[in-house]
Scaffold this motif. Structure first.
Motif, PDB file in Angstrom:
ATOM      1  N   LEU A  38     -33.064 -43.826  27.733  1.00 17.75           N
ATOM      2  CA  LEU A  38     -31.864 -43.707  28.571  1.00 17.75           C
ATOM      3  C   LEU A  38     -31.445 -42.247  28.715  1.00 17.75           C
ATOM      4  CD1 LEU A  38     -29.830 -46.869  27.503  1.00 17.75           C
ATOM      5  CD2 LEU A  38     -31.345 -46.553  29.470  1.00 17.75           C
ATOM      6  N   ALA A  39     -31.667 -41.457  27.667  1.00 15.98           N
ATOM      7  CA  ALA A  39     -31.372 -40.025  27.788  1.00 15.98           C
ATOM      8  C   ALA A  39     -32.245 -39.419  28.885  1.00 15.98           C
ATOM      9  CB  ALA A  39     -31.604 -39.322  26.448  1.00 15.98           C
ATOM     10  N   SER A  40     -33.516 -39.800  28.924  1.00 14.37           N
ATOM     11  CA  SER A  40     -34.406 -39.197  29.924  1.00 14.37           C
ATOM     12  C   SER A  40     -34.093 -39.727  31.324  1.00 14.37           C
ATOM     13  CB  SER A  40     -35.872 -39.389  29.547  1.00 14.37           C
ATOM     14  OG  SER A  40     -36.321 -40.667  29.915  1.00 14.37           O
ATOM     15  N   LEU A  41     -33.605 -40.971  31.411  1.00 14.72           N
ATOM     16  CA  LEU A  41     -33.204 -41.479  32.735  1.00 14.72           C
ATOM     17  C   LEU A  41     -31.937 -40.774  33.206  1.00 14.72           C
ATOM     18  CD1 LEU A  41     -33.869 -45.327  32.478  1.00 14.72           C
ATOM     19  CD2 LEU A  41     -35.321 -43.553  33.441  1.00 14.72           C
ATOM     20  N   ASN A  42     -30.981 -40.566  32.284  1.00 15.17           N
ATOM     21  CA  ASN A  42     -29.764 -39.843  32.666  1.00 15.17           C
ATOM     22  C   ASN A  42     -30.095 -38.430  33.146  1.00 15.17           C
ATOM     23  OD1 ASN A  42     -28.244 -42.048  31.996  1.00 15.17           O
ATOM     24  ND2 ASN A  42     -27.404 -41.214  30.102  1.00 15.17           N
ATOM     25  N   LEU A  43     -31.162 -37.871  32.582  1.00 19.48           N
ATOM     26  CA  LEU A  43     -31.583 -36.530  33.007  1.00 19.48           C
ATOM     27  C   LEU A  43     -32.497 -36.602  34.238  1.00 19.48           C
ATOM     28  CD1 LEU A  43     -32.299 -35.045  29.469  1.00 19.48           C
ATOM     29  CD2 LEU A  43     -30.532 -34.257  31.038  1.00 19.48           C
ATOM     30  N   ARG A  44     -32.736 -37.805  34.699  1.00 15.80           N
ATOM     31  CA  ARG A  44     -33.612 -38.052  35.851  1.00 15.80           C
ATOM     32  C   ARG A  44     -35.013 -37.486  35.658  1.00 15.80           C
ATOM     33  NH1 ARG A  44     -30.558 -39.849  41.151  1.00 15.80           N
ATOM     34  NH2 ARG A  44     -28.823 -40.780  40.060  1.00 15.80           N
ATOM     35  N   LEU A  45     -35.508 -37.624  34.434  1.00 21.67           N
ATOM     36  CA  LEU A  45     -36.873 -37.172  34.174  1.00 21.67           C
ATOM     37  C   LEU A  45     -37.887 -38.221  34.599  1.00 21.67           C
ATOM     38  CD1 LEU A  45     -36.357 -35.481  30.685  1.00 21.67           C
ATOM     39  CD2 LEU A  45     -36.507 -34.396  32.938  1.00 21.67           C
ATOM     40  N   SER A  46     -37.427 -39.462  34.776  1.00 18.49           N
ATOM     41  CA  SER A  46     -38.320 -40.459  35.347  1.00 18.49           C
ATOM     42  C   SER A  46     -37.481 -41.487  36.094  1.00 18.49           C
ATOM     43  CB  SER A  46     -39.188 -41.124  34.271  1.00 18.49           C
ATOM     44  OG  SER A  46     -38.411 -41.938  33.444  1.00 18.49           O
ATOM     45  N   ALA A  47     -38.124 -42.302  36.907  1.00 15.01           N
ATOM     46  CA  ALA A  47     -37.394 -43.237  37.770  1.00 15.01           C
ATOM     47  C   ALA A  47     -38.119 -44.580  37.859  1.00 15.01           C
ATOM     48  CB  ALA A  47     -37.213 -42.633  39.158  1.00 15.01           C
ATOM     49  N   PRO A  48     -38.133 -45.344  36.754  1.00 10.69           N
ATOM     50  CA  PRO A  48     -38.780 -46.660  36.802  1.00 10.69           C
ATOM     51  C   PRO A  48     -37.979 -47.607  37.693  1.00 10.69           C
ATOM     52  CG  PRO A  48     -37.619 -46.368  34.725  1.00 10.69           C
ATOM     53  CD  PRO A  48     -37.513 -45.071  35.455  1.00 10.69           C
ATOM     54  N   GLU A  49     -38.661 -48.628  38.219  1.00 18.08           N
ATOM     55  CA  GLU A  49     -37.959 -49.617  39.037  1.00 18.08           C
ATOM     56  C   GLU A  49     -37.335 -50.703  38.187  1.00 18.08           C
ATOM     57  OE1 GLU A  49     -40.665 -51.130  41.958  1.00 18.08           O
ATOM     58  OE2 GLU A  49     -40.923 -49.141  42.847  1.00 18.08           O
ATOM     59  N   LEU A  50     -37.941 -50.916  37.023  1.00 19.86           N
ATOM     60  CA  LEU A  50     -37.496 -52.030  36.182  1.00 19.86           C
ATOM     61  C   LEU A  50     -37.511 -51.636  34.711  1.00 19.86           C
ATOM     62  CD1 LEU A  50     -36.930 -55.128  35.748  1.00 19.86           C
ATOM     63  CD2 LEU A  50     -39.408 -55.404  35.575  1.00 19.86           C
ATOM     64  N   LEU A  51     -36.416 -51.953  34.012  1.00 19.25           N
ATOM     65  CA  LEU A  51     -36.427 -51.821  32.559  1.00 19.25           C
ATOM     66  C   LEU A  51     -36.577 -53.216  31.958  1.00 19.25           C
ATOM     67  CD1 LEU A  51     -33.677 -49.193  31.652  1.00 19.25           C
ATOM     68  CD2 LEU A  51     -36.052 -48.852  32.364  1.00 19.25           C
ATOM     69  N   VAL A  52     -37.555 -53.355  31.089  1.00 19.94           N
ATOM     70  CA  VAL A  52     -37.776 -54.623  30.407  1.00 19.94           C
ATOM     71  C   VAL A  52     -37.237 -54.488  28.984  1.00 19.94           C
ATOM     72  CG1 VAL A  52     -39.497 -56.320  29.704  1.00 19.94           C
ATOM     73  CG2 VAL A  52     -39.849 -54.998  31.805  1.00 19.94           C
TER      74      VAL A  52
END
Ligand SMILES: Cc1cc2nc3c(=O)[nH]c(=O)nc-3n(C[C@H](O)[C@H](O)[C@H](O)COP(=O)(O)OP(=O)(O)OC[C@H]3O[C@@H](n4cnc5c(N)ncnc54)[C@H](O)[C@@H]3O)c2cc1C
Ligand code: FES
Ligand code: FES
Lengths: 284, 161
Positions: A38-52
């Motif tokens: 979640l830290a890396s998503l908040n930093l927009r380091l990656s953009a997955p379509e789905l979190l499982v």
């Protein structure tokens, strides 16, 4: 910053997880504690379509001792490891190491499996698993397999996990009679990732060191087992000459590339200092 | 599997149900949907601790938990701890010891400190520093904060006797 949009699913079984991972391929990411993802998503380091989210999959949490092995489920939190009497008794290396992982609030949520699967080169557990010759249990839709920690970490953030596979657990051999463990690291701030660290485990009976496993963290893309330094110690009491020989050997086997904060010379120096301290503590 | 999910939480003792965007973290949910602006957000990647809240009794980073992950769980914020009087002595000690200036870090500090006070009532000064190490303060500095927490460790110990 804020995370980009994604969908979220929380399957209640392993087969549900595998099905989603298969259907969505590399557009899906497994979510465990989320303390790195979640830290890396908040930093927009990656953009997955789905979190499982695997939090509701049964059987992935807990620490059990069976025979000469300690099994740690993937969803076991850092906090549970820190408080576990089994870990304190049978895996003193891990018990020391976990105190260096982040801070209390992150330890309450972050998981063992997340740390292993992420394989941050400066993380504590991977080095401990290499030092203790642990084995990881990986499962895919079709089958389960076991991979030794020493073969699991392949490169920077690169592991033996195949697409669609989940890390299920780690299996650690219990610490043998006459063995001692020391975990030490140097970090710029408390709870921060290490600049350099060592996970050391050795037989110390009779004042002599043998079968030393010295795994260094944050000196390369993966944990590094310093076999030459260990050879320099084999069967000897850790006196000043022996320690110096082991420290010298590190120059040949630790890559220790410069990072933002420290040159190669600094890192190598710090690794030698930590080895000296670790041997001192083992001998005590 | 969806972009928004019906989510029910018990926040400071009250049940709330909302349709929540999967990407919304717990801190934004508390602040933007519920108007509970006591817990702050700053770094939003786990480093500063300003967003600390309690989920099922354990402190967590609100910015590193999705609101949908907290579905069905009990969330306590600084508003709840403050209104119930649970940390009145701690707040008073922060005031007396000048343990805040701008107050931005203070809700997170109080959450982390209360967690220590309840889980390690015999904590030493070193353990206080260790426990608060995940909470950054950019203006007061840490001595006064640690002093305040030590005061309360002492007064609660005496109170228990
Ligand atoms: C401020 C801060 C400081 C930190 N300091 C440290 C530190 O000093 N040392 C340290 O080791 N860590 C540190 N961490 C990271 C923390 O330990 C994380 O908990 C851990 O790295 C990841 O675990 P997680 O359960 O949160 O995984 P997540 O963030 O949910 O996942 C991490 C990655 O692993 C994958 N994954 C997770 N579980 C599995 C599984 N079972 N099978 C396959 N893939 C999986 C995810 O898809 C993702 O790619 C820090 C984090 C923060 C925010
Ligand atoms: S805003 Fe959550 S840790 Fe900084
Ligand atoms: S009081 Fe201002 S950041 Fe701590």
């Amino acid at each position: 910053m804020k995370a980009p949009s994604f969908s979220y699913a929380r399957p209640g079984s392993l087969s549900g997880v595998f099905e989603l991972l298969e259907r969505h391929g590399d557009r899906a990411r497994v979510l465990a504690g989320g303390q790195s993802l979640l830290a890396s998503l908040n930093l927009r380091l990656s953009a997955p379509e789905l979190l499982v989210d695997i939090a509701c999959v049964p059987g992935l949490t807990g620490i059990t001792v069976a025979g000469d092995k300690v099994r740690i489920g993937a969803l076991t939190t850092h906090r549970q490891i820190e408080r576990s009497p089994e870990v304190a008794r049978h895996l003193p290396l891990l018990a020391q190491a976990v105190r260096n992982v982040a801070c209390a609030a992150i330890r309450n949520v972050g998981t063992f499996g997340g740390s292993i699967a992420l394989a941050d080169p400066a993380a504590e557990y991977p080095a401990c698993a290499v030092a203790l010759d642990a084995t990881f249990v990986l499962a895919g839709r079709a089958a389960e397999r076991r991979v030794r920690a020493r073969e699991f970490f392949r490169g920077l953030y690169e592991t033996a996990l195949r697409p669609g596979e989940l890390l299920i657990a780690g299996e650690f051999p219990v610490s043998g009679d006459g063995y001692r463990s020391v975990f030490l690291e140097l970090a710029r701030r408390r709870g921060d990732y290490a600049m350099v660290g060592i996970a050391a485990h050795a037989r110390t009976a009779g004042g002599r060191i043998s079968d030393a496993r010295l795994a260094f963290l944050a000196v390369s893309g993966t944990p590094v087992l310093a076999v030459r330094a260990a050879a320099a110690l084999e069967g000897r009491p850790p006196d000043a000459r022996t320690v110096a020989a082991a420290q010298a050997a590190l120059g040949d086997e630790l890559e220790a590339p410069a990072d933002l904060y420290a040159s190669r010379a600094t890192k190598l120096h710090l690794a030698r200092v930590l080895l000296g301290r670790a041997l001192g503590a083992l001998a005590r | 599997m969806d972009d928004t999910l019906p989510t029910t939480l018990i926040v400071n003792g009250e049940r709330v149900t909302r349709n929540v965007a999967a990407r919304q973290h717990l801190s934004d949910f508390l602040r933007d949907e519920l108007g509970l602006t006591g817990s702050h957000t700053a770094c939003e990647h786990g480093v500063c601790g300003a967003c600390t809240v309690r989920v099922d009794g354990a402190i967590v980073r609100g910015c590193l938990m999705l609101a949908v992950q907290a579905n069905g769980r009990k969330v306590d914020t600084i508003e709840g701890l403050s209104d119930s009087g649970e940390i009145a002595d701690l707040q008073e000690a922060f005031h007396r010891r000048n343990a805040l200036q701008c107050g931005f870090c203070t809700p997170g500090m109080l959450m982390a400190a209360q967690d220590l006070l309840t889980s390690q009532p015999e904590a030493t000064r070193e353990e206080v520093r260790e426990h608060l190490s995940g909470n950054l303060c950019r203006c007061t500095g840490y001595q006064a904060i640690v002093d305040a927490v030590e005061d309360v460790l002492g007064s609660r110990r005496r109170g228990r006797k």
